[in-house]
Design a protein around this motif. Structure first.
Motif, PDB file in Angstrom:
ATOM      1  N   LEU A   1       0.977  -1.402  -0.076  1.00  0.00           N
ATOM      2  CA  LEU A   1       0.001  -0.205  -0.109  1.00  0.00           C
ATOM      3  C   LEU A   1       0.801   1.285   0.039  1.00  0.00           C
ATOM      4  O   LEU A   1       0.380   2.340  -0.352  1.00  0.00           O
ATOM      5  N   PHE A   2       2.063   1.262   0.512  1.00  0.00           N
ATOM      6  CA  PHE A   2       2.719   2.369   0.701  1.00  0.00           C
ATOM      7  C   PHE A   2       4.035   2.190   0.041  1.00  0.00           C
ATOM      8  O   PHE A   2       5.244   1.726   0.823  1.00  0.00           O
ATOM      9  N   ARG A   3       4.286   2.840  -0.785  1.00  0.00           N
ATOM     10  CA  ARG A   3       5.545   2.795  -1.822  1.00  0.00           C
ATOM     11  C   ARG A   3       6.093   4.210  -2.201  1.00  0.00           C
ATOM     12  O   ARG A   3       5.227   5.147  -2.662  1.00  0.00           O
ATOM     13  N   ALA A   4       7.474   4.513  -2.077  1.00  0.00           N
ATOM     14  CA  ALA A   4       7.780   5.709  -2.750  1.00  0.00           C
ATOM     15  C   ALA A   4       7.791   5.697  -4.239  1.00  0.00           C
ATOM     16  O   ALA A   4       7.808   4.516  -4.851  1.00  0.00           O
ATOM     17  N   PRO A   5       7.787   6.749  -4.973  1.00  0.00           N
ATOM     18  CA  PRO A   5       7.739   6.572  -6.680  1.00  0.00           C
ATOM     19  C   PRO A   5       9.023   5.905  -7.122  1.00  0.00           C
ATOM     20  O   PRO A   5       8.686   5.313  -8.289  1.00  0.00           O
TER      21      PRO A   5
ATOM     22  N   HIS B   1      19.276  -3.203   0.608  1.00  0.00           N
ATOM     23  CA  HIS B   1      20.189  -2.012   0.367  1.00  0.00           C
ATOM     24  C   HIS B   1      19.936  -0.653   0.695  1.00  0.00           C
ATOM     25  O   HIS B   1      20.520   0.319   0.347  1.00  0.00           O
ATOM     26  N   TYR B   2      18.776  -0.596   1.269  1.00  0.00           N
ATOM     27  CA  TYR B   2      18.317   0.842   1.814  1.00  0.00           C
ATOM     28  C   TYR B   2      17.322   0.506   3.199  1.00  0.00           C
ATOM     29  O   TYR B   2      17.076  -0.730   3.536  1.00  0.00           O
ATOM     30  N   VAL B   3      17.072   1.725   3.791  1.00  0.00           N
ATOM     31  CA  VAL B   3      16.265   1.672   5.002  1.00  0.00           C
ATOM     32  C   VAL B   3      14.922   2.501   4.367  1.00  0.00           C
ATOM     33  O   VAL B   3      15.186   3.656   3.975  1.00  0.00           O
ATOM     34  N   PRO B   4      13.811   1.714   4.718  1.00  0.00           N
ATOM     35  CA  PRO B   4      12.686   2.478   4.346  1.00  0.00           C
ATOM     36  C   PRO B   4      12.581   3.735   4.981  1.00  0.00           C
ATOM     37  O   PRO B   4      13.164   4.082   6.218  1.00  0.00           O
ATOM     38  N   HIS B   5      11.925   4.738   4.227  1.00  0.00           N
ATOM     39  CA  HIS B   5      12.181   6.282   4.620  1.00  0.00           C
ATOM     40  C   HIS B   5      11.607   6.667   6.086  1.00  0.00           C
ATOM     41  O   HIS B   5      12.386   7.289   6.941  1.00  0.00           O
ATOM     42  N   TYR B   6      10.659   6.107   6.362  1.00  0.00           N
ATOM     43  CA  TYR B   6       9.923   6.618   7.587  1.00  0.00           C
ATOM     44  C   TYR B   6      10.505   5.773   8.852  1.00  0.00           C
ATOM     45  O   TYR B   6      10.507   6.050  10.140  1.00  0.00           O
TER      46      TYR B   6
END
Length: 411
Positions: free
Chosen positions: A178-182, A320-325
């Motif tokens: 439901l919640f993804r960045a562009p 390879h990343y940490v989710p933004h929030y």
């Protein structure tokens, strides 16, 4: 960044920023009326004596959640005690007790999120006790073996905590859908159902469910042997509760189920005052021992799955990343993060935090007892009636047995 580290976090507590604010708001909207109805029922039908037992139940739940159990894969899980409280006191009592314990954990120890408190309470304080209670009552009707109560206690507690873990898996697994960045990266928890369901459910099937079930059976068996009148669904307790309920329904129309099995603690002291102090003494001793032994939970290596801090998130997950929030979301600086105290050995800090948590919970429920005491004349009258019924039954049994007095004097 998170205000606390997550080196010793406990399973099933969803941290802040792992689910979206809208998801958190949904569970707050669900739990607010549940809390209101359960608290209303507890205050309306309890006595100050029963509230003391409820405080002990909340303290027990708080302590058992501090005991980590290692599982295959290097993660940890824990029991909740929700089924035990529900089977002894009633599911609405368990909802109140566990919700207060979870609030304390989030505020003071940084264990579980504040924004996600509604979701955590839904899983552990609502789904677990109400499902366990319903399964237990169903199994007691269909099982006919000699050990049906023990089997029903274990199975209901086991299934209850597994269902709670399944709910956590659904709540986490839906986030990346439901919640993804562009750019396609998840904004909150990054794994979907194919990962969250086995990761949450299997450890609870293997370990936490067994702990929850054994705790329920052992404690209820102890209560059955020492003070069976505390258990409303036992023959003696159920008969007294039923008689008292009939008297209450004649004097007050408070609605169905106001004193039934789900409000079992109204029968706690129905046999008089002899067993009440004894059970309370055992309860305080057990809580003290559990607080002292709480550092055993530190021996379990590994973090709880799904509760990684932002600092080590990529390493723990392999992403390879940490989710933004998760990296930049809401932060709460707990006073005693991860049940630790600065400058003290971890075991000593753990014990002191356990004692502090138990003390705070007892104080909270003492205050609730003051609110209840003297404001429930109907419940007090019912308790007195139940005591009279019990005493009368004892005298009738004695009178009907001509050998009762002679055999007693002979021994």
């Amino acid at each position: 960044m998170f205000g606390v580290s997550h080196a010793a976090v406990l399973a099933m507590h969803i941290p802040d920023n792992f689910i979206s604010p809208s998801t958190s708001a949904l569970f707050w909207a669900v739990m607010i009326p549940v809390w209101a109805l359960c608290l209303r029922s507890v205050i309306r039908h309890s006595t100050a004596e029963n509230m003391a037992y409820l405080g002990a139940g909340a303290a027990f739940s708080f302590l058992i959640m501090m005991f980590n159990v290692p599982t295959p894969g290097g993660t940890t899980v824990h029991g909740v005690g929700g089924a035990l409280i529900a089977l002894l006191l009633g599911p609405q009592y368990a909802t109140v007790a566990i919700s207060v314990a979870l609030l304390l954990q989030a505020l003071l120890f940084g264990d579980g999120g504040l924004l996600t408190l509604g979701a955590n309470c839904f899983n552990m304080a609502f789904v677990l006790p109400f499902c366990a209670y319903g399964i237990f009552m169903l199994l007691r009707k269909v099982l006919r073996a000699k050990w049906k109560d023990r089997v029903a206690e274990f199975v209901s507690a086991y299934v209850g905590i597994v269902l709670a873990a399944f709910c956590v898996a659904i709540e986490l697994g839906v986030q990346p859908l439901l919640f993804r960045a562009p750019d396609g990266q998840a904004l909150y928890f990054p794994f979907t159902f194919n990962v969250t369901i086995p990761a949450m459910v299997i450890p609870h099937l293997v370990a936490a469910g067994v702990v929850e079930g054994l705790v329920a059976v052992i404690v209820i068996e102890f209560v059955r042997r020492t003070s069976p009148e505390m258990i409303a669904w036992e023959p003696s307790g159920a008969n007294i509760a039923e008689s008292a309920s009939s008297q209450q329904s004649g004097s007050s129309r408070s609605g169905p189920g106001s004193l039934g099995v789900s409000d079992g603690p109204n029968a706690l002291d129905s046999s008089g005052s002899a067993s009440g102090p004894k059970v309370r003494e055992y309860a305080w001793i057990a809580l003290g021992v559990a607080a002292i032994l709480s550092p055993v939970g530190l021996l379990a290596a590994g973090d709880a799955w799904g509760e990684w801090g932002a600092e080590g998130f990529a390493q723990a997950t392999g992403l390879h990343y940490v989710p933004h929030y998760i990296a930049h979301g809401f932060s709460w600086n707990a006073m005693l993060p991860d049940y630790s105290m600065r400058g003290l050995p971890s075991a000593v800090g753990y014990i002191l935090c356990a004692i502090i948590g138990v003390a705070v919970l007892i104080i909270v429920f003492r205050l609730l007892a003051l609110a209840v005491d003297g404001r429930n004349p109907e419940v007090v009258a019912v308790s007195a009636s139940a005591s009279t019924l019990s005493s009368a039954a004892a005298h009738t049994e004695s009178a009907s047995d001509p050998n009762h007095n002679s055999s007693r004097s002979g021994t």
